[in-house]
Write a protein that holds these residues in place. Structure first.
Motif, short mmCIF file in Angstrom:
data_model
loop_
_atom_site.label_atom_id
_atom_site.label_comp_id
_atom_site.label_asym_id
_atom_site.label_seq_id
_atom_site.Cartn_x
_atom_site.Cartn_y
_atom_site.Cartn_z
N GLY A 1 0.84 -1.30 0.08
CA GLY A 1 0.02 0.17 0.07
C GLY A 1 0.83 1.26 0.03
O GLY A 1 1.70 1.42 0.77
N CYS A 2 0.54 2.13 -0.84
CA CYS A 2 1.27 3.60 -0.92
C CYS A 2 0.29 4.67 -1.66
O CYS A 2 -0.22 4.05 -2.61
CB CYS A 2 2.82 3.37 -1.84
SG CYS A 2 3.36 5.14 -1.80
N ARG A 3 0.19 5.82 -1.19
CA ARG A 3 -0.64 6.73 -1.55
C ARG A 3 -0.02 7.75 -2.80
O ARG A 3 -0.57 8.22 -3.52
CB ARG A 3 -1.10 7.77 -0.46
CG ARG A 3 -2.30 6.92 0.44
CD ARG A 3 -2.83 8.26 1.15
NE ARG A 3 -3.54 7.70 2.34
CZ ARG A 3 -3.24 7.57 3.48
NH1 ARG A 3 -2.46 8.35 3.97
NH2 ARG A 3 -4.17 7.21 4.52
N LEU A 4 1.39 7.54 -2.78
CA LEU A 4 2.14 8.33 -3.64
C LEU A 4 2.06 7.61 -4.71
O LEU A 4 1.70 6.40 -5.01
CB LEU A 4 3.71 8.61 -3.28
CG LEU A 4 3.90 9.67 -2.19
CD1 LEU A 4 3.24 9.35 -0.86
CD2 LEU A 4 5.49 9.74 -1.80
N ARG A 5 2.55 8.40 -6.04
CA ARG A 5 2.40 7.67 -7.43
C ARG A 5 3.77 8.18 -8.14
O ARG A 5 3.66 8.88 -9.20
CB ARG A 5 1.34 8.07 -8.30
CG ARG A 5 -0.10 7.43 -7.56
CD ARG A 5 -0.17 6.05 -7.99
NE ARG A 5 -1.39 5.38 -7.41
CZ ARG A 5 -1.28 4.80 -6.16
NH1 ARG A 5 -0.43 4.91 -5.39
NH2 ARG A 5 -2.52 4.29 -5.59
N CYS A 6 5.01 7.78 -7.50
CA CYS A 6 6.22 8.31 -7.90
C CYS A 6 6.53 7.78 -9.47
O CYS A 6 6.38 6.48 -9.53
CB CYS A 6 7.30 8.07 -7.08
SG CYS A 6 6.99 8.40 -5.37
N LEU A 7 6.90 8.81 -10.20
CA LEU A 7 7.11 8.38 -11.55
C LEU A 7 8.10 7.36 -11.66
O LEU A 7 8.32 6.64 -12.81
CB LEU A 7 7.45 9.76 -12.50
CG LEU A 7 6.39 10.72 -12.54
CD1 LEU A 7 7.09 11.86 -13.12
CD2 LEU A 7 5.43 10.21 -13.03
N TYR A 8 8.98 7.39 -10.73
CA TYR A 8 10.38 6.35 -10.89
C TYR A 8 10.15 5.24 -9.94
O TYR A 8 10.75 4.49 -9.62
CB TYR A 8 11.37 6.84 -10.58
CG TYR A 8 11.64 7.78 -9.23
CD1 TYR A 8 11.63 7.16 -8.06
CD2 TYR A 8 11.65 9.14 -9.14
CE1 TYR A 8 11.71 7.85 -6.80
CE2 TYR A 8 11.89 9.81 -8.14
CZ TYR A 8 11.85 9.19 -6.71
OH TYR A 8 11.85 9.97 -5.58
N CYS A 9 8.75 4.91 -9.33
CA CYS A 9 8.86 3.89 -8.47
C CYS A 9 9.10 2.53 -9.28
O CYS A 9 8.88 2.12 -10.09
CB CYS A 9 7.07 3.59 -7.79
SG CYS A 9 7.11 2.29 -6.80
N HIS A 10 10.15 1.86 -8.25
CA HIS A 10 10.54 0.64 -8.64
C HIS A 10 9.72 -0.70 -7.92
O HIS A 10 10.14 -1.75 -8.22
CB HIS A 10 11.95 0.38 -8.51
CG HIS A 10 12.63 0.44 -7.25
ND1 HIS A 10 12.85 1.49 -6.82
CD2 HIS A 10 12.88 -0.37 -6.42
CE1 HIS A 10 13.49 1.41 -5.37
NE2 HIS A 10 13.58 0.04 -5.11
N GLY B 1 8.46 -0.34 1.69
CA GLY B 1 7.22 -0.50 1.21
C GLY B 1 7.23 -0.39 -0.44
O GLY B 1 8.72 -0.46 -0.98
N GLY B 2 6.16 0.10 -0.96
CA GLY B 2 5.15 0.62 -0.24
C GLY B 2 5.38 1.61 0.78
O GLY B 2 6.44 2.20 0.90
N GLU B 3 4.40 2.12 1.49
CA GLU B 3 4.68 3.23 2.56
C GLU B 3 4.25 2.55 3.94
O GLU B 3 2.92 2.49 4.04
CB GLU B 3 3.53 4.47 2.38
CG GLU B 3 3.78 5.40 3.51
CD GLU B 3 5.01 5.65 3.98
OE1 GLU B 3 5.73 6.25 3.29
OE2 GLU B 3 5.31 5.35 5.08
N ILE C 1 13.03 12.26 0.75
CA ILE C 1 12.53 13.43 0.30
C ILE C 1 12.58 13.73 -1.12
O ILE C 1 13.88 13.77 -1.37
CB ILE C 1 13.13 14.57 1.10
CG1 ILE C 1 13.16 14.49 2.47
CG2 ILE C 1 12.41 15.92 0.69
CD1 ILE C 1 13.64 15.62 3.38
N LYS C 2 11.69 13.73 -2.03
CA LYS C 2 11.85 13.55 -3.55
C LYS C 2 12.26 14.67 -4.29
O LYS C 2 12.56 14.51 -5.46
CB LYS C 2 10.82 12.66 -4.03
CG LYS C 2 10.61 11.19 -3.49
CD LYS C 2 9.34 10.80 -3.06
CE LYS C 2 9.06 9.32 -2.37
NZ LYS C 2 9.83 8.17 -2.92
N SER C 3 12.22 15.87 -3.75
CA SER C 3 12.47 17.17 -4.38
C SER C 3 12.15 18.25 -3.17
O SER C 3 11.68 17.57 -2.16
CB SER C 3 11.41 17.44 -5.55
OG SER C 3 11.32 18.76 -5.71
S1 SF4 Z 1 8.58 5.20 -4.57
FE1 SF4 Z 1 8.08 4.60 -2.65
S2 SF4 Z 1 6.66 6.23 -2.09
FE2 SF4 Z 1 6.84 6.33 -4.37
S3 SF4 Z 1 5.02 5.36 -4.98
FE3 SF4 Z 1 6.75 3.73 -4.94
S4 SF4 Z 1 6.65 2.68 -3.03
FE4 SF4 Z 1 5.30 4.66 -2.86
#
Ligand code: SF4
Length: 254
Positions: free
Chosen positions: A40-49, A89-91, A140-142
């Motif tokens: 589970g994560c509420r973010l939608r990071c463009l680079y999420c692996h 995570g996830g978060e 801290i992504k930016s």
């Molecule tokens: S990089 Fe981390 S914080 Fe960002 S969407 Fe993916 S799991 Fe969530």
């Protein structure tokens, strides 16, 4: 490996929903670590692996007892390497009671704990976990709010609030920053982030993580549009430039 106990979204501290575990992690905190990737994560990071950790209803539900039994079998390498347990995570702080209970139980038997978080939690519910964990890895992504929003699709303020709280309680903290060419690598963005982090006396070091494409296959598998498919890994000199910006603010950088 673990006993699945139900399919509902967990709220109790004695159980939680995880994506997977890694038994010999070496990049998420000191020493060799047992890493728990929560679901589970509420973010939608463009680079999420780990985009497969987004959905809070996926993964498997486990009890803290099950996890502790598994963790105990790896005690010796944690002890000899100066490692421990990292909750990532996830978060993780989407399940703050579960995470707090894991931290509490690990610490009760002398296992070092680290929490890898984007700092986008339900703040009040997350305080006990933040208070009790040994080390926080704060992503801290930016620092520029617009870039932050573009990268993550959420505002930066909750993360800055967590950063200030960690400083208030002097929690040992490592700040993590993903260097993405054309996205987060603006000089002004990095300068401002470095200046902010340098004010936080709880920060022991900054980790600059060069963007890579290793998770891109997951985006394809999940059918998600991957905006960074043509983005290159930063060159060594670009990474070095970022390192020097943070070092110029008196920060220890890895
Ligand atoms: S990089 Fe981390 S914080 Fe960002 S969407 Fe993916 S799991 Fe969530």
């Amino acid at each position: 490996m673990f006993t699945s106990v139900s399919s509902s979204v967990p709220m109790r501290g004695d159980r939680g929903r995880i994506h997977s575990v890694e038994t010999c992690g070496t990049v998420d905190g000191p020493g060799i670590r047992f890493v728990i990737f929560t679901q589970g994560c509420r973010l939608r990071c463009l680079y999420c692996h780990n985009p497969d950790t987004r959905d809070p209803n996926q993964g498997q539900e486990v009890t803290v007892d099950d996890l502790l039994a598994e963790i105990q079998t790896y005690r010796s390498y944690m002890t000899y390497s100066g490692g421990g347990v990292t909750i990532s995570g996830g978060e993780p702080l989407l399940q703050p009671e579960f995470v707090h209970e894991l931290i509490r139980r690990c610490r009760a038997i002398g296992i070092h704990t680290a929490l890898d978080t984007s700092g986008y939690p339900d703040f009040e519910r997350s305080k006990p976990a933040l208070d009790d964990v040994d080390l926080v890895l704060l992503d801290i992504k930016s620092f520029n709010p617009q870039i932050y929003q573009t990268v993550t699709h959420v505002p930066i303020e909750p993360t800055l609030r967590v950063a200030h709280y960690l400083n208030d309680i002097q929690k040992p903290t490592w700040v993590r920053f993903v260097l993405v060419p054309g996205l987060t690598d603006g000089i002004q963005n990095m300068e401002q982030l470095a200046a902010f982090v340098a004010q936080l006396t709880c920060v022991e070091k900054v980790e600059i993580l060069p963007f890579h494409q290793m998770g891109s296959y997951k985006w394809r598998q999940l059918g998600y549009a991957y905006a960074l498919k043509d983005t290159a890994t930063p060159t060594q000199s670009e990474v070095q430039q970022a390192v020097e910006i943070f070092q110029a603010h008196g920060l220890t950088v890895q």
